[in-house]
Design an enzyme around this catalytic site. Structure first.
Site, PDB file in Angstrom:
ATOM      1  N   THR A  14      21.795  95.358 -33.828  1.00 51.55           N
ATOM      2  CA  THR A  14      22.948  94.494 -34.080  1.00 51.55           C
ATOM      3  C   THR A  14      22.713  93.187 -33.330  1.00 51.55           C
ATOM      4  OG1 THR A  14      24.287  95.116 -32.150  1.00 51.55           O
ATOM      5  CG2 THR A  14      24.359  96.591 -34.052  1.00 51.55           C
ATOM      6  N   CYS A  15      23.699  92.297 -33.375  1.00 50.96           N
ATOM      7  CA  CYS A  15      23.542  91.030 -32.660  1.00 50.96           C
ATOM      8  C   CYS A  15      23.549  91.232 -31.148  1.00 50.96           C
ATOM      9  CB  CYS A  15      24.633  90.035 -33.067  1.00 50.96           C
ATOM     10  SG  CYS A  15      26.315  90.639 -32.790  1.00 50.96           S
ATOM     11  N   ASN A  16      24.033  92.371 -30.683  1.00 43.54           N
ATOM     12  CA  ASN A  16      24.142  92.610 -29.242  1.00 43.54           C
ATOM     13  C   ASN A  16      23.164  93.642 -28.696  1.00 43.54           C
ATOM     14  OD1 ASN A  16      26.178  90.780 -28.522  1.00 43.54           O
ATOM     15  ND2 ASN A  16      27.741  92.138 -29.362  1.00 43.54           N
ATOM     16  N   SER A  41      30.113  98.062 -25.674  1.00 41.61           N
ATOM     17  CA  SER A  41      30.081  96.840 -26.471  1.00 41.61           C
ATOM     18  C   SER A  41      30.473  95.628 -25.638  1.00 41.61           C
ATOM     19  CB  SER A  41      31.037  96.944 -27.666  1.00 41.61           C
ATOM     20  OG  SER A  41      30.615  97.954 -28.543  1.00 41.61           O
ATOM     21  N   ASP A  66      34.469  97.694 -30.082  1.00 41.67           N
ATOM     22  CA  ASP A  66      33.989  96.938 -31.248  1.00 41.67           C
ATOM     23  C   ASP A  66      34.194  97.727 -32.544  1.00 41.67           C
ATOM     24  OD1 ASP A  66      32.649  95.441 -33.118  1.00 41.67           O
ATOM     25  OD2 ASP A  66      30.808  95.245 -31.978  1.00 41.67           O
ATOM     26  N   GLN A 104      27.872  99.980 -38.512  1.00 41.92           N
ATOM     27  CA  GLN A 104      26.483  99.698 -38.150  1.00 41.92           C
ATOM     28  C   GLN A 104      25.731 100.982 -37.848  1.00 41.92           C
ATOM     29  OE1 GLN A 104      27.460  97.034 -34.951  1.00 41.92           O
ATOM     30  NE2 GLN A 104      27.255  95.198 -36.204  1.00 41.92           N
ATOM     31  N   GLY A 140      27.121  77.766 -31.727  1.00 43.11           N
ATOM     32  CA  GLY A 140      26.840  78.385 -30.443  1.00 43.11           C
ATOM     33  C   GLY A 140      27.177  79.858 -30.564  1.00 43.11           C
ATOM     34  N   GLU A 141      27.232  80.557 -29.440  1.00 47.21           N
ATOM     35  CA  GLU A 141      27.508  82.000 -29.500  1.00 47.21           C
ATOM     36  C   GLU A 141      28.862  82.275 -30.149  1.00 47.21           C
ATOM     37  OE1 GLU A 141      27.201  85.952 -26.649  1.00 47.21           O
ATOM     38  OE2 GLU A 141      26.652  83.972 -25.885  1.00 47.21           O
ATOM     39  N   GLY A 165      30.541  80.258 -32.286  1.00 49.84           N
ATOM     40  CA  GLY A 165      30.486  79.912 -33.709  1.00 49.84           C
ATOM     41  C   GLY A 165      29.745  80.946 -34.530  1.00 49.84           C
TER      42      GLY A 165
END
Length: 419
Positions: free
Chosen positions: A51-53, A110, A115, A121, A192-193, A195
Site C-alpha cells: 500500500t502507500c504506507n 496504520s 484505516d 487491500q 505533497g503527502e 494532496g
C-alpha cells in the site's frame, strides 16, 4: 504446513514517503514477486501486501530468509537491498508474525488508526496470492480468520467510525454538499503527502471526474497513470480555477494562491466550495464573503479528524480483545496442523497392516464373508486409532506434541509412510 509463519515489513514507521513510493508494487509486480519467491526459495505459501504506507511479505518457511527475500523485492523494483535493509523489520517468531498480521489488517498499525481501506487491500493481496497458487491450507485458514476479525471489529466496535485522516475528512466534507452539485468538477491543487492522500481517497471512493495540478507536472502525470485523473499545468491554474465547482488545495505558499480578486473576476458566478489544507493558507479566507462561495480551512477539517480519532482510540482495547480471541482459536488449529501429518501416517500404517492381513484370508472367504470381515476390521482400526489421535491433540494443547510424535514414529516406523 511446511515451516513457520514469518514476516518482513517496510512501513511508514521507519521508511520515508519517497522510499515507500519507490517500492510500492502493483498487481503485476506482486504476482511476479510471488513467482520468484516460489522459484528461488521453494516457498509454497506467501502473501505480499503493498500500500502507500507499507510493503510487506508474509510467508511459511523453516529458514530465516528475510534478507534474501528483501533482495528479491529490491530486484523487482530496481534498487539495492542495502538501501532497503535499514528500514526493514524481520519478524521470525511465528506467534509475533501472526499477531502482527492481525493488527495490520485491522488498522492498529496504520498511519491513520483504523484505516478503512485496509480490509479491501488485504483481500486483494489474498486474491493475488491465490491466483499464483501461493495460498495453501495455512494461509487460507489464516486469511479467513482475519476477515472474520475485521467483520467483528466493524460490527461490534466504533474503530472505523468517522473520518480519522485529514484527507478522508476533506473528501467526506465535500460529500456532504455533493447532492447540491450535479456532476461536480473537482480540482486538487498540490501533490505533497496531503494532496496525494486526497487524490488516492477520491480514487478509492470511485470519483473519476477530478483534475490535479502540481508544480512538478511529471509527478502528477506519473500518479495519474494509476489513479486515472486529468492533469493541468500549474502555470495556467489561475486561469483554470473558474471551471471547477470544488477546489481542494494543499499547496505550500507564503501568501494565498487563490485570492479574493481572482474569485471576484469570474465572469459567471456559480456556487463553489474551497477546502484549504495548506499552512500557511493558500486560499484567501475573505472569499467566503462573496455570495455563493464557501471556504473550509484546515482547523475545521482537523476538528472532524480529532473527534474520529478519539472515538477510534477508545475502541482499541475491544479490538485487541477480538484479536486475542481469534488468535486462541487459530493457534489451536495451527497446533493441530503440526500433528496432522503424523495422524495421516499412523492411519495409513494401520490401514496397510489391516489390508495385508485381509489379503492372507480373502481367497478362502466367500464374498459375503469378506465384506463382513472388512467391515469388522475397519471398525476395529477406527477404534484403535481414536485414542492416539486424541492423545496427540491433547499433547498439542500441552506443548508436548513433538515427544509423542517421536514415539509414534519409532513404534510404527512412520518415516517410511507417505502422509
Amino acid at each position: 504446513m511446511t515451516g513457520q509463519f514469518k514476516a518482513i515489513s517496510i512501513s511508514f514507521k521507519k521508511a520515508p514517503l519517497e522510499l515507500r513510493e519507490h517500492i510500492a508494487l502493483n498487481e503485476g509486480e506482486v504476482k511476479s514477486l510471488l513467482m520468484r519467491i516460489k522459484e528461488v526459495f521453494s516457498v509454497n505459501e506467501a502473501l505480499v501486501l503493498s500500500t502507500c504506507n507499507r510493503t510487506e511479505i508474509y510467508f511459511l518457511s523453516n529458514e530465516e530468509i528475510g534478507e534474501q527475500m528483501l533482495g528479491l523485492l529490491a530486484a523487482e523494483k530496481g534498487v539495492s537491498s542495502k538501501d532497503l535493509a535499514p528500514y526493514c523489520d524481520f519478524i521470525y517468531d511465528e506467534d509475533k508474525a501472526v499477531r502482527y498480521l492481525f493488527e495490520v489488517a485491522t488498522g492498529l498499525h496504520s498511519q491513520v488508526v483504523g484505516d478503512i481501506q485496509l480490509p479491501n487491500q488485504i483481500k486483494h493481496a489474498y486474491q493475488w496470492c491465490a491466483d499464483m497458487e501461493m495460498a495453501g491450507p495455512y494461509l487460507h485458514r489464516l486469511m479467513h480468520t482475519v476477515f472474520f476479525v475485521n467483520k467483528r471489529v466493524f460490527q461490534e466496535t466504533g474503530f472505523r467510525d468517522g473520518a480519522a485522516s485529514t484527507s478522508y475528512a476533506a473528501v467526506e466534507t465535500i460529500e456532504s454538499f455533493l447532492p447540491l452539485l450535479p456532476n461536480p468538477k473537482i480540482l486538487v491543487l498540490g501533490l505533497g503527502e496531503m494532496g496525494q492522500d486526497v487524490a488516492m481517497t477520491l480514487h478509492d471512493k470511485g470519483y473519476q471526474n477530478f483534475t490535479v495540478s502540481n508544480r512538478t507536472k511529471s509527478k502528477a502525470e506519473e500518479l495519474s497513470k494509476s489513479l486515472e485523473f486529468d492533469v493541468i499545468d500549474f502555470e495556467n491554474i489561475l486561469s483554470e480555477v473558474h471551471r471547477f465547482d470544488i477546489i481542494i488545495s494543499s499547496v505550500r505558499t507564503e501568501k494565498p494562491l487563490i485570492t479574493l480578486d481572482l474569485v471576484q473576476s469570474f465572469k459567471h458566478q456559480s456556487v463553489k466550495y474551497f477546502v484549504d489544507l495548506s499552512v500557511p493558507r493558500s486560499i484567501d479566507q475573505a472569499i467566503e464573503d462573496v455570495a455563493g462561495m464557501v471556504v473550509y480551512d484546515l482547523d475545521e477539517i482537523q476538528q472532524k479528524t480529532d473527534q474520529a480519532l478519539e472515538s477510534r482510540k477508545a475502541s482499541i482495547p475491544h479490538v485487541s480483545q477480538i484479536i486475542d480471541e481469534a488468535l486462541q482459536d487459530f493457534n489451536k488449529w495451527s497446533d493441530q496442523m503440526v500433528v496432522s501429518p503424523t495422524i495421516h501416517k499412523l492411519k495409513g500404517a494401520l490401514e496397510q497392516i489391516r489390508k495385508d492381513e485381509m489379503a492372507k484370508y480373502m481367497k478362502s472367504l466367500s464374498e459375503e464373508e469378506a465384506a463382513k470381515v472388512d467391515k469388522i476390521t475397519t471398525s476395529m482400526m477406527q477404534k484403535i486409532i481414536k485414542l492416539p489421535v486424541l492423545q496427540l491433540k491433547a499433547a498439542c494443547k500441552r506443548g508436548e506434541a513433538e515427544t509423542l510424535i517421536d514415539v509414534l514414529n519409532d513404534l510404527f516406523n512412520l518415516e517410511k509412510v507417505e502422509a
